[in-house]
Design an enzyme around this catalytic site. Structure first.
Site, short mmCIF file in Angstrom:
data_model
loop_
_atom_site.label_atom_id
_atom_site.label_comp_id
_atom_site.label_asym_id
_atom_site.label_seq_id
_atom_site.Cartn_x
_atom_site.Cartn_y
_atom_site.Cartn_z
N ASP A 177 0.29 -10.25 7.01
CA ASP A 177 1.26 -9.19 7.26
C ASP A 177 2.38 -9.70 8.18
O ASP A 177 3.55 -9.39 7.98
CB ASP A 177 0.58 -7.99 7.90
CG ASP A 177 -0.52 -7.42 7.02
OD1 ASP A 177 -0.40 -7.50 5.78
OD2 ASP A 177 -1.51 -6.90 7.58
N GLY A 186 -4.35 -9.96 9.78
CA GLY A 186 -2.97 -9.60 10.08
C GLY A 186 -2.00 -10.76 9.96
O GLY A 186 -0.78 -10.55 10.05
N ALA A 187 -2.51 -11.98 9.75
CA ALA A 187 -1.62 -13.13 9.65
C ALA A 187 -0.69 -13.00 8.45
O ALA A 187 0.51 -13.29 8.53
CB ALA A 187 -2.43 -14.41 9.55
N ARG A 242 -7.99 -6.71 -2.33
CA ARG A 242 -9.16 -6.01 -1.80
C ARG A 242 -10.10 -5.73 -2.97
O ARG A 242 -10.19 -4.60 -3.46
CB ARG A 242 -8.75 -4.71 -1.10
CG ARG A 242 -7.86 -4.86 0.10
CD ARG A 242 -8.59 -5.50 1.27
NE ARG A 242 -7.82 -5.41 2.49
CZ ARG A 242 -6.87 -6.26 2.86
NH1 ARG A 242 -6.58 -7.29 2.07
NH2 ARG A 242 -6.21 -6.11 3.99
N ARG A 254 -13.53 4.75 4.67
CA ARG A 254 -12.27 5.29 4.14
C ARG A 254 -12.46 6.08 2.86
O ARG A 254 -11.49 6.68 2.36
CB ARG A 254 -11.29 4.14 3.90
CG ARG A 254 -11.66 3.26 2.71
CD ARG A 254 -10.96 1.92 2.68
NE ARG A 254 -9.53 1.96 2.84
CZ ARG A 254 -8.76 0.85 2.91
NH1 ARG A 254 -9.33 -0.36 2.82
NH2 ARG A 254 -7.47 0.94 3.06
N GLU A 300 0.20 -2.25 5.25
CA GLU A 300 1.60 -1.85 5.16
C GLU A 300 2.13 -1.35 6.51
O GLU A 300 3.29 -1.56 6.85
CB GLU A 300 1.76 -0.76 4.08
CG GLU A 300 1.35 -1.20 2.69
CD GLU A 300 -0.15 -1.02 2.41
OE1 GLU A 300 -0.59 -1.36 1.31
OE2 GLU A 300 -0.87 -0.53 3.33
N LYS A 313 1.38 -18.81 0.18
CA LYS A 313 0.87 -19.15 1.52
C LYS A 313 -0.27 -20.15 1.40
O LYS A 313 -1.21 -19.96 0.64
CB LYS A 313 0.41 -17.87 2.22
CG LYS A 313 1.54 -16.92 2.57
CD LYS A 313 1.05 -15.53 2.92
CE LYS A 313 0.72 -14.73 1.67
NZ LYS A 313 0.42 -13.31 1.97
N LEU A 314 -0.17 -21.23 2.19
CA LEU A 314 -1.12 -22.34 2.11
C LEU A 314 -1.97 -22.47 3.37
O LEU A 314 -2.57 -23.52 3.61
CB LEU A 314 -0.37 -23.65 1.86
CG LEU A 314 0.58 -23.67 0.66
CD1 LEU A 314 1.34 -24.99 0.60
CD2 LEU A 314 -0.18 -23.42 -0.64
N GLY A 315 -1.98 -21.47 4.21
CA GLY A 315 -2.78 -21.52 5.43
C GLY A 315 -2.23 -22.54 6.41
O GLY A 315 -1.04 -22.56 6.72
#
Length: 326
Positions: free
Chosen positions: A267, A264-265, A175, A113, A42, A233-235
């Protein structure tokens, strides 16, 4: 940074961590040198939108430690509003280690985390005037996964923004290791998606969440649950989009000479889609920009280092427009 009385364009929330990126290839156990950066799905989106000139607010908790101060420094450098970022004296800021790959494959990432300050986010962190004063809310599937209380905050944000008539985007950003079960993840994220105007899954995420890897079927699944538009999204093949008004199509991916870092792509893609939609562009135009910024993101090391400034994006879009007109 917006003043106390100035409204935001976009608000989002989540966990930011210090990220140590290897400066040499090889297994993390053998790496001796790292570069420190900030990471968080985010936060990446907030950073990208702020660089494009939007007034962006990011909600979170950080620890009373050097990593927490580092995150605050990054927010200030990027011009992201941090009025709803609190410091938790009891729990630390999380961090992660990330390998360096030179073959375009996904890097190895190790997270530290558990028990972080951000995992203590809850509905008590909700500030109605701050949130509903924004035009748009962006949610991903990461923040709801870090704890049950953070999950409650995600739904509170979604309900309040929907009631206020604001727009919402949702990127599932799966995740699985953060969830107690796959079934809980699927049920929770699909319920959260019902509040969104625009849902942005990857095709592999669509298979997990809807049981189909057919882009049109994935889109129909979320359109039937109230979405105005869905982008799958299809890469390397680009992205498929469909709207509640019956529009659909595929937008080809932007060519990339060499993939350096795939993290990060997605995002970056979200930054492109959200920014274009907030500017009143069509969903097809928004997908085209999403492809463009996603392509920029994978050509550099780091989660947000490839996200463009407004002048860079404007120049690239003008260059393409001139090429099409020629």
């Amino acid at each position: 940074m917006p003043s106390m009385t100035e409204s935001l364009d976009v608000v989002t929330y989540g966990e930011a961590m210090a990220m140590f990126v290897a400066t040499e290839t090889g297994p993390l156990a053998q790496v001796a040198h790292f570069t420190k950066r900030a990471a968080g799905a985010e936060l990446n989106v907030a950073t990208g939108l702020a660089r494009l000139g939007f007034k962006v607010g990011w909600m979170s908790r950080v620890g009373a430690d050097s990593f927490g101060q580092f995150v605050r420094d990054v927010l200030a450098q990027e011009g992201i509003d941090a009025r709803c970022v609190s410091t938790d004296e009891r729990f630390p800021t999380g961090f992660q280690l990330k390998s360096k790959n030179d073959d375009g494959s996904d890097p190895a990432i190790e997270y530290f985390r558990r028990g972080s300050a951000a995992s203590r986010l809850s509905p008590y962190d909700f500030e109605r005037d701050y949130v509903t004063g924004a035009r748009h809310l962006h949610l991903s599937g990461v923040a709801p996964a870090i704890s049950s209380t953070s999950r409650e905050l995600a739904f509170r944000l979604a309900r309040e923004m929907r009631a206020a008539g604001r727009s919402i985007t949702f990127d599932p950003n799966l995740r699985p290791t953060l969830w107690s079960s796959r079934e809980e993840m699927v049920a929770t994220l699909n319920e959260l998606a019902t509040y969104a105007d625009w849902v942005l899954p990857g095709v592999s995420e669509g298979l997990v969440l809807t049981g189909s890897d057919d882009p049109a079927s994935i889109a129909r699944f979320y359109l039937a649950r109230g979405a105005r538009g869905v982008v799958v999204k299809l890469g390397a093949q680009g992205a498929y989009y469909a709207t509640s008004e019956g529009e659909q199509g595929v937008v080809k991916a932007q060519p990339v000479a060499r993939v350096v870092d795939t993290v990060g792509a997605g995002d970056g893609f979200a930054v492109g889609v959200i920014s274009a939609l907030l500017e009143g562009r069509t969903l097809a135009q928004a997908v085209e920009r999403g492809n463009r910024i996603g392509a920029l993101a994978v050509q550099v090391i780091g989660d947000s280092e490839g996200l463009p400034q407004r002048a860079q994006l404007d120049a690239l879009e003008a260059q393409d427009a001139n090429a099409d007109a020629a």
